[in-house]
Scaffold this motif. Structure first.
Motif, PDB file in Angstrom:
ATOM      1  N   GLN A   1       2.856  -3.911-136.183  1.00  0.00           N
ATOM      2  CA  GLN A   1       2.471  -3.978-134.767  1.00  0.00           C
ATOM      3  C   GLN A   1       1.429  -2.903-134.490  1.00  0.00           C
ATOM      4  N   LEU A   2       0.413  -3.272-133.734  1.00  0.00           N
ATOM      5  CA  LEU A   2      -0.661  -2.343-133.386  1.00  0.00           C
ATOM      6  C   LEU A   2      -0.534  -1.999-131.906  1.00  0.00           C
ATOM      7  N   PHE A   3      -0.388  -0.717-131.588  1.00  0.00           N
ATOM      8  CA  PHE A   3      -0.194  -0.289-130.204  1.00  0.00           C
ATOM      9  C   PHE A   3      -1.509   0.054-129.513  1.00  0.00           C
ATOM     10  N   ILE A   4      -2.523   0.419-130.270  1.00  0.00           N
ATOM     11  CA  ILE A   4      -3.855   0.678-129.716  1.00  0.00           C
ATOM     12  C   ILE A   4      -4.713  -0.539-130.035  1.00  0.00           C
ATOM     13  N   ARG A   5      -5.112  -1.288-129.002  1.00  0.00           N
ATOM     14  CA  ARG A   5      -5.714  -2.595-129.240  1.00  0.00           C
ATOM     15  C   ARG A   5      -7.166  -2.720-128.799  1.00  0.00           C
ATOM     16  N   SER A   6      -7.681  -1.795-127.987  1.00  0.00           N
ATOM     17  CA  SER A   6      -9.023  -1.999-127.444  1.00  0.00           C
ATOM     18  C   SER A   6      -9.847  -0.725-127.511  1.00  0.00           C
ATOM     19  N   VAL A   7     -11.134  -0.907-127.752  1.00  0.00           N
ATOM     20  CA  VAL A   7     -12.084   0.200-127.721  1.00  0.00           C
ATOM     21  C   VAL A   7     -12.195   0.708-126.280  1.00  0.00           C
ATOM     22  N   GLY A   8     -12.292   2.009-126.118  1.00  0.00           N
ATOM     23  CA  GLY A   8     -12.340   2.606-124.793  1.00  0.00           C
ATOM     24  C   GLY A   8     -11.000   3.115-124.316  1.00  0.00           C
ATOM     25  N   GLN A   9      -9.936   2.718-125.009  1.00  0.00           N
ATOM     26  CA  GLN A   9      -8.605   3.186-124.644  1.00  0.00           C
ATOM     27  C   GLN A   9      -8.444   4.648-125.054  1.00  0.00           C
ATOM     28  N   LYS A  10      -7.771   5.419-124.212  1.00  0.00           N
ATOM     29  CA  LYS A  10      -7.546   6.829-124.529  1.00  0.00           C
ATOM     30  C   LYS A  10      -6.277   6.980-125.355  1.00  0.00           C
ATOM     31  N   VAL A  11      -6.321   7.896-126.311  1.00  0.00           N
ATOM     32  CA  VAL A  11      -5.174   8.147-127.171  1.00  0.00           C
ATOM     33  C   VAL A  11      -4.938   9.649-127.220  1.00  0.00           C
TER      34      VAL A  11
ATOM     35  N   ASN B   1      20.975   9.272-139.559  1.00  0.00           N
ATOM     36  CA  ASN B   1      21.352   8.961-140.945  1.00  0.00           C
ATOM     37  C   ASN B   1      21.089   7.489-141.281  1.00  0.00           C
ATOM     38  N   LYS B   2      20.021   6.919-140.663  1.00  0.00           N
ATOM     39  CA  LYS B   2      19.671   5.527-140.888  1.00  0.00           C
ATOM     40  C   LYS B   2      18.216   5.420-141.334  1.00  0.00           C
ATOM     41  N   VAL B   3      17.980   4.654-142.382  1.00  0.00           N
ATOM     42  CA  VAL B   3      16.633   4.457-142.888  1.00  0.00           C
ATOM     43  C   VAL B   3      16.125   3.092-142.449  1.00  0.00           C
ATOM     44  N   SER B   4      14.822   2.938-142.464  1.00  0.00           N
ATOM     45  CA  SER B   4      14.212   1.667-142.068  1.00  0.00           C
ATOM     46  C   SER B   4      12.940   1.463-142.868  1.00  0.00           C
ATOM     47  N   ALA B   5      12.674   0.197-143.191  1.00  0.00           N
ATOM     48  CA  ALA B   5      11.446  -0.119-143.929  1.00  0.00           C
ATOM     49  C   ALA B   5      10.232  -0.122-143.005  1.00  0.00           C
ATOM     50  N   THR B   6      10.462  -0.158-141.687  1.00  0.00           N
ATOM     51  CA  THR B   6       9.368  -0.145-140.713  1.00  0.00           C
ATOM     52  C   THR B   6       9.407   1.166-139.940  1.00  0.00           C
ATOM     53  N   THR B   7       8.289   1.866-139.919  1.00  0.00           N
ATOM     54  CA  THR B   7       8.208   3.180-139.277  1.00  0.00           C
ATOM     55  C   THR B   7       7.007   3.222-138.345  1.00  0.00           C
ATOM     56  N   THR B   8       7.201   3.823-137.178  1.00  0.00           N
ATOM     57  CA  THR B   8       6.098   4.001-136.227  1.00  0.00           C
ATOM     58  C   THR B   8       5.266   5.209-136.634  1.00  0.00           C
ATOM     59  N   ILE B   9       3.962   4.988-136.775  1.00  0.00           N
ATOM     60  CA  ILE B   9       3.044   6.055-137.152  1.00  0.00           C
ATOM     61  C   ILE B   9       2.379   6.586-135.890  1.00  0.00           C
ATOM     62  N   LEU B  10       2.423   7.916-135.719  1.00  0.00           N
ATOM     63  CA  LEU B  10       1.908   8.567-134.513  1.00  0.00           C
ATOM     64  C   LEU B  10       0.517   9.145-134.762  1.00  0.00           C
ATOM     65  N   SER B  11      -0.265   9.206-133.687  1.00  0.00           N
ATOM     66  CA  SER B  11      -1.640   9.697-133.782  1.00  0.00           C
ATOM     67  C   SER B  11      -1.675  11.211-134.002  1.00  0.00           C
ATOM     68  N   THR B  12      -2.598  11.644-134.807  1.00  0.00           N
ATOM     69  CA  THR B  12      -2.844  13.068-135.018  1.00  0.00           C
ATOM     70  C   THR B  12      -4.173  13.495-134.397  1.00  0.00           C
ATOM     71  N   VAL B  13      -4.850  12.577-133.690  1.00  0.00           N
ATOM     72  CA  VAL B  13      -6.120  12.880-133.036  1.00  0.00           C
ATOM     73  C   VAL B  13      -6.022  12.490-131.568  1.00  0.00           C
ATOM     74  N   ALA B  14      -6.933  13.033-130.769  1.00  0.00           N
ATOM     75  CA  ALA B  14      -6.979  12.718-129.340  1.00  0.00           C
ATOM     76  C   ALA B  14      -8.417  12.394-128.949  1.00  0.00           C
ATOM     77  N   GLY B  15      -8.553  11.526-127.950  1.00  0.00           N
ATOM     78  CA  GLY B  15      -9.890  11.176-127.476  1.00  0.00           C
ATOM     79  C   GLY B  15      -9.940   9.740-126.984  1.00  0.00           C
ATOM     80  N   THR B  16     -11.145   9.220-126.862  1.00  0.00           N
ATOM     81  CA  THR B  16     -11.362   7.841-126.450  1.00  0.00           C
ATOM     82  C   THR B  16     -11.695   7.001-127.682  1.00  0.00           C
ATOM     83  N   VAL B  17     -10.999   5.893-127.849  1.00  0.00           N
ATOM     84  CA  VAL B  17     -11.168   5.060-129.040  1.00  0.00           C
ATOM     85  C   VAL B  17     -12.552   4.434-129.043  1.00  0.00           C
ATOM     86  N   SER B  18     -13.279   4.642-130.144  1.00  0.00           N
ATOM     87  CA  SER B  18     -14.616   4.062-130.288  1.00  0.00           C
ATOM     88  C   SER B  18     -14.659   2.946-131.316  1.00  0.00           C
TER      89      SER B  18
END
Length: 402
Positions: free
Chosen positions: A124-134, A200-217
């Motif tokens: 799943q992609l949570f950031i979908r459009s250029v111009g969106q702030k992250v 104490n629960k593992v999952s094959a699907t993990t949410t990856i968090l942003s390490t950068v900030a700004g406006t998506v280009s």
């Protein structure tokens, strides 16, 4: 009663009567107020209401002190309605200016790239459009990865062994630290690792968090895509600081240098000029046109300026610096030049000045003002109109300080 005594009594009586008649008039004059329109200062009413020309609400101008005939006092609401703006008298470059046309571009120093740290499939992609702030820590995408699932198991196993087993030959803290570092390397945050230990629960699907900030280009992946280690997921740019790029003829480039201050006006936004600074002048000429690129950095704290906008640049070379005020502050008529000065008590008074040379933005001051004083740069005509209504056009400059 002799004739002399009668005369003295008569004079005292007449003087007392005159004082009784003049006192109310003076009081009324001291408390007199006018109502005018910020858009049509020629409107002059003695009562509150709406402008007969445009219908806007009239603003009240109180003339409180008959001794200070040229002083105008406005409250906060009146200042806002009248659009009064001020600036400080200071040294500015009043030499000849060259006007350039440039384009707003992204400040490349603020560009950042967010890349995948582990192979897997984008669920799943949570950031979908250029111009969106992250922001840092914001979810970017969820990743299906069996390798990451196994790494989670290793971490929980090391934690479990530390609780159950007590083998003195095994450094359980080192095992836990190694498993934790692997999870961090693959993109898990400290809070995610802490939550893993708590549930104490593992999952094959993990949410990856942003390490950068700004406006998506730019967004480099879609849902269902497979990513590999180092693959670009998205790019961001910071819009709080931008560049304006323009071109100079080769013969002119030598007149300017880095860190020179310039005034930048954005054609699409209007408003006052923005202070900018020359960041870079390309020593190489571009192509057959033989022009040099000049790059100017400008602040954009409100985010109103966008890359691609056209900009007008007023740039001065090694010109003359002098005590100066903006051009809009000076009112000139047949009697000379003047400005409206903001007093320490918040009122405004006109001041006769002697202006010198200048350019499109600033005019030098030869006499009449000191550094640090505050002058009106927008709304001076309204204040001047009120002074004329109060004193008459023939003596509007009477009593002004030089």
């Amino acid at each position: 009663m002799n004739k002399l005594t009668y005369t003295v009594v008569l004079l005292l009586t007449l003087l007392f009567a005159a004082c009784k008649q003049k006192a109310p008039q003076t009081a009324n004059q001291a408390n007199k107020a006018y109502y005018t329109c910020s858009m049509h200062p020629q409107v002059h009413e003695e009562h509150d209401g709406n402008c007969p020309i445009c219908g806007m609400k009239l603003i009240k101008v109180e003339l409180t002190d008959a001794a200070s005939a040229n002083t105008i006092t406005l409250n906060a609401t009146q200042l806002q309605l009248a659009g009064i703006q001020t600036d400080t008298v200071r040294e500015e470059n009043t030499g000849n200016e060259k006007m350039l046309t440039g384009t707003v571009t992204t400040n490349e120093n603020t560009v950042a790239e967010f890349s995948a740290r582990l192979a897997g499939r984008v669920q799943q992609l949570f950031i979908r459009s250029v111009g969106q702030k992250v922001a840092v820590g914001q979810p970017v995408y969820s990743l299906y990865s069996e390798d990451l699932q196994e790494a989670q198991k290793e971490y929980l196993l090391a934690k479990q062994q530390q609780k159950v087993l007590h083998n003195p030959d095994v450094d359980y803290n080192q095992l836990i630290s190694g498993a934790e570092n692997k999870l961090k390397l693959w993109g898990l945050s400290a809070s995610q690792i802490k939550n893993l230990a708590a549930t104490n629960k593992v999952s094959a699907t993990t949410t990856i968090l942003s390490t950068v900030a700004g406006t998506v280009s730019d967004i480099g992946v879609h849902e269902g895509d497979y990513v590999t280690d180092g693959m670009t997921v998205l790019k961001t740019q910071g819009l709080n600081s931008l560049w304006v790029e323009a071109q100079l003829y080769a013969s002119e480039a030598g007149n300017y240098k880095e860190k020179d201050l310039v005034n930048v006006s954005i054609a699409d936004l209007g408003g006052p000029a923005i202070k900018g600074k020359v960041d870079f002048i390309n020593p190489e000429l571009s192509g057959s046109s033989k022009v040099a690129l000049i790059r100017i950095s400008i602040p954009n704290p409100q985010g109103l300026i966008r890359p691609g906008m056209l900009a007008n640049i007023a740039i001065s070379g090694a010109g003359q610096r002098a005590l100066a005020v903006p051009v809009s502050a000076i009112l000139t008529d047949g009697e000379g030049s003047k400005v409206w000065v903001k007093n320490t008590n918040g009122s405004f008074s006109p001041r006769v000045i002697k202006a010198g040379a200048g350019n499109q933005n600033y005019v030098s001051i030869i006499s009449g003002l000191n550094s640090g004083e505050i002058v009106v740069i927008n709304g001076a005509y309204l204040l001047n109109s009120e002074a004329i209504f109060k004193n008459g056009s023939n003596n509007s400059m009477t009593g002004m300080k030089m």
